[in-house]
Design a protein around this motif. Sequence first.
Motif, PDB file in Angstrom:
ATOM      1  N   GLU A   1      33.920 110.952 -10.722  1.00  0.00           N
ATOM      2  CA  GLU A   1      34.050 110.315  -9.502  1.00  0.00           C
ATOM      3  C   GLU A   1      34.348 109.046  -9.326  1.00  0.00           C
ATOM      4  O   GLU A   1      35.400 108.475  -8.498  1.00  0.00           O
ATOM      5  CB  GLU A   1      32.830 110.605  -8.606  1.00  0.00           C
TER       6      GLU A   1
ATOM      7  N   LEU B   1      29.491 106.455  -3.354  1.00  0.00           N
ATOM      8  CA  LEU B   1      28.916 106.903  -4.389  1.00  0.00           C
ATOM      9  C   LEU B   1      27.442 106.587  -4.479  1.00  0.00           C
ATOM     10  O   LEU B   1      26.576 106.864  -5.319  1.00  0.00           O
ATOM     11  CB  LEU B   1      29.428 106.356  -5.916  1.00  0.00           C
TER      12      LEU B   1
ATOM     13  N   ARG C   1      29.591 111.899 -12.593  1.00  0.00           N
ATOM     14  CA  ARG C   1      29.535 110.600 -11.818  1.00  0.00           C
ATOM     15  C   ARG C   1      30.814 109.737 -12.345  1.00  0.00           C
ATOM     16  O   ARG C   1      31.363 109.138 -11.536  1.00  0.00           O
ATOM     17  CB  ARG C   1      28.236 109.809 -12.288  1.00  0.00           C
ATOM     18  N   CYS C   2      31.070 109.618 -13.624  1.00  0.00           N
ATOM     19  CA  CYS C   2      32.109 108.804 -14.223  1.00  0.00           C
ATOM     20  C   CYS C   2      33.617 109.492 -13.811  1.00  0.00           C
ATOM     21  O   CYS C   2      34.196 108.727 -13.305  1.00  0.00           O
ATOM     22  CB  CYS C   2      32.132 109.237 -15.897  1.00  0.00           C
TER      23      CYS C   2
END
Length: 186
Positions: free
Chosen positions: A137, A157, A134-135
Motif C-alpha cells: 500500500e 495509512l 503495508r509495504c
Amino acid sequence: MIGPDRHAACLRAARDGDRRALDVLVAELTPLVWHVARGNSVGKEAAEDVVQTVWLALLRHLDRLVEPRALVGWLITTTRREAQRSRRAGRAQLPLSQEVAEQLTSEEWLPEPQALMEDRDRMLWAAFVQLPQRCQELLRLTVLAGRVEYRSVADALNMPRGSIGPTRGRCLRTLRDRLEGEEGWR
C-alpha cells in the motif's frame, strides 16, 4: 499551494462550477486512483472502469464532501470499495475461449518487445505481491502513483508522516532484494 490544500481549493472551486479546477484534480489524482484500483487485484480493463466510476461518484457527491482536505482519503476509500465490487462482479464473467482468441486480430507488429516487457513486469509484480500488505500500500501510494503529498499518504495509512520515507526505503530495499534473487533479473 501543494498537496491537500491545493486539492481542497480545487474541490471548492469545482463546487462553484470551475471546470479547470476539476481538470486539475483529475490530472493530479488519477494516477493515485489508478494504482489503488490495480492494487486491489483488478485487471487493466476493469481498473479503467473503476477509475471512471470513482470520478463520476465524486461528481455526484461533490457537494456532500464535508471536509475538502480529506479528498485523497475519500478517493482511496471509494476506489477500494469500487474495485472490490468490480472484482465480485467480474467473477461472474466467462473467460474468452481459445477458439475465439485465436481468431482475434492483433495490431502488434512484433511480439518480442511486448513479451520481454511482460516478463519483466511479471517478475516485478511477483516480487511486489510477496511484500507485506503495508509495504504494498505504501509503495502504491508513494512510488507508483507519482507525486502524492506524504501527509495524505500518512492519513490514508494511519502512519506518522515522518515514518513514510524511512518505511518506503525499507520496502524498496526488500523489493530490490527479492528481484535480485530472481534468476535472470537485470
